[in-house]
Design an enzyme around this catalytic site. Sequence first.
Site, PDB file in Angstrom:
ATOM      1  N   GLU A 174     -13.327   3.753  -7.109  1.00  0.00           N
ATOM      2  CA  GLU A 174     -13.420   2.872  -5.936  1.00  0.00           C
ATOM      3  C   GLU A 174     -12.236   1.919  -5.846  1.00  0.00           C
ATOM      4  O   GLU A 174     -12.258   0.943  -5.095  1.00  0.00           O
ATOM      5  CB  GLU A 174     -14.743   2.103  -5.971  1.00  0.00           C
ATOM      6  N   HIS A 250     -20.083  -2.791  -5.592  1.00  0.00           N
ATOM      7  CA  HIS A 250     -18.760  -2.866  -6.218  1.00  0.00           C
ATOM      8  C   HIS A 250     -18.735  -4.121  -7.085  1.00  0.00           C
ATOM      9  O   HIS A 250     -19.387  -5.119  -6.757  1.00  0.00           O
ATOM     10  CB  HIS A 250     -17.652  -3.033  -5.168  1.00  0.00           C
ATOM     11  N   CYS A 368     -12.766  -7.695   0.217  1.00  0.00           N
ATOM     12  CA  CYS A 368     -12.770  -6.246   0.507  1.00  0.00           C
ATOM     13  C   CYS A 368     -11.632  -5.888   1.431  1.00  0.00           C
ATOM     14  O   CYS A 368     -11.130  -4.774   1.430  1.00  0.00           O
ATOM     15  CB  CYS A 368     -14.051  -5.821   1.220  1.00  0.00           C
TER      16      CYS A 368
END
Length: 444
Positions: A174, A250, A368
Site C-alpha cells: 500500500e 492503513h 492520504c
Amino acid sequence: MKHFEANFDGLVGPTHNYAGLSFGNVASQSNAAQVSNPKDAAKQGLKKAKALADMGMVQGMLAPQERPDIHTLRRVGFTGSDADVLAQAAKASPVLLQACASASSMWTANAATVSPSADSDDGKLHFTPANLVDKLHRSIEPVTTGNILKAIFTDERYFAHHQHLPEHPHFGDEGAANHTRLCHDYGKAGVEVFVYGRSVADLSRPAPVKYPARQTLEASQAVARLHQLSDDRTVYMQQNPDVIDQGVFHNDVIAVGNQNVLFYHEQAFLETQAKLAEIDKKMHGNTHFIEVPTAKVSVQDAVKSYLFNTQIITLSDGNMAIIAPTDCQENPAVHAYLNELVTLNTPIKAVHYFDVKQSMQNGGGPACLRLRVAMNETELAAVNPQVMMNDALFARLNQWVDKHYRDRLSTQDLADPQLLMESRTALDELTQIMKLGSVYQFQR
Ligand code: SUG
C-alpha cells in the site's frame, strides 16, 4: 547542501465519486451512493497544497489517472466503441464499472514507497509504485503511477524507479501509507519504519479477522531490498490487528512521523515498547515518541476524525506544525487533545485545519492526499518544475478545474460517455500544463 521534505499531492480527478468500494474503510462504506462534488474536491485539495507552499514548504502536484478505465473494461471482455463498453459494463456489472471509474489515485500516500538518497546504499532516491492488490479499483493504478513518477523524476543520475511488486496477496503493498521515515535531519541517513498488517510466511503472527490487512511483511521487506536499505536503517512493526478490525485500514490512520517525531495511538502497534526501543537505538537516541492514550482519544474517535492522518511538517524556523482535517476540530475529544498537544514540551507547536471533506468521505485525509519525497537541492533542481505549486500553477489548475469538472456526480453518471470525453479532454490539457508527455493510455 540544503535538504528538505517535499510533498506531492494528488490532484483529484474529474470522476471523484462515492461507490463504497473499500471494504474495511469505514468512511468509504458509509458514504456509498452519496452524490459527490468533483469540482469542490479538487479545489479543496489545491487549497491545502497551496497553503503548504505558502508556508514555505516544497510542494508539488501529481496528475490523476484516466477514468473510467476503458482499457481494463476491454481487458475483461467488453467490446465495441467506448460508449458501448461503458453501456455493457454498466448493465453487466455496475461494481466493475465503479471500480474502473474511481478517482482513488488522488490518495498519493498509496502511490508508492519512496526512500531518499541519504538512506539507500547506492545514494539514489528510490520509488516503488504500490501494487494495491487488495482492492480492484486501486490495483489498476500502479502502471500509470509509475509513468507519472518517471515523467516528474526523470534524471537517472538521481532517481531509481522500480516496477511494482508482483500482483498477488503475498506482496500486498500500500506504499507510503504503511511506511514512515524518521531522521534527525532530512539529508542524513534515517530509519525507515515499515508497518505491516500481516505476514504471509509467519502464520504464528496474529492477523485481523473482520477486515483485510492490506500490507504484508513480505511486501515491506521486498521494497526495503529494492531500495537498498540496510538493516540498521530499517524497522518492521506489525499493526495491531484489533485496530484494523476497527477501521484502521492503513497505518497512516493511526500513526504519523516526521523527522525525529513519531505520533501514534496507544493501540496502534504490536510489541510497541520493544519496537520503539529498536527505532530509538537505530536513530541513535533523541526520538520523540508522542503516544496518544485511549483514555484521551478512543480508536473510534481517531478513525472518525483522522487525528493521525495529519501531516506533521517542519517549518523554516525549525518548529513543527500539524496539518489536520476540520473533522478534528469538530470532534470534542480530538480538538481538546490537539489544543493540549501544542502546549506540551514537544516539537509540535501549531495546528492548521483544512476542509478536505470531499476526500474524507472516502476515507482520505490530508496525509492520504500527499506523497512525501525527502530531497536535496540538486535532486529538486532535477524535478520537472511544471508540477511545483506556486501562484501561477494554483491559478492555472483552478481555472482548469472550473473548465472541466462537474459539481455533482452520482454512481449512475459513471456510464455517461460524455463524462469519459470530459475526463480525457481535461487530462490531455493537464499533461500539457504539467509537461508530462503521454502518460495515459488514451494518448498512446
Ligand atoms: O484505498 N478510499 C481509499 C482511501 C485511501 C486512503 N489512503 C491512506 N490512508 N493513505 C482506499 O480505501 C474509496 C473509494 C470509494 O469507495 O468510492 C477509496 O478507495
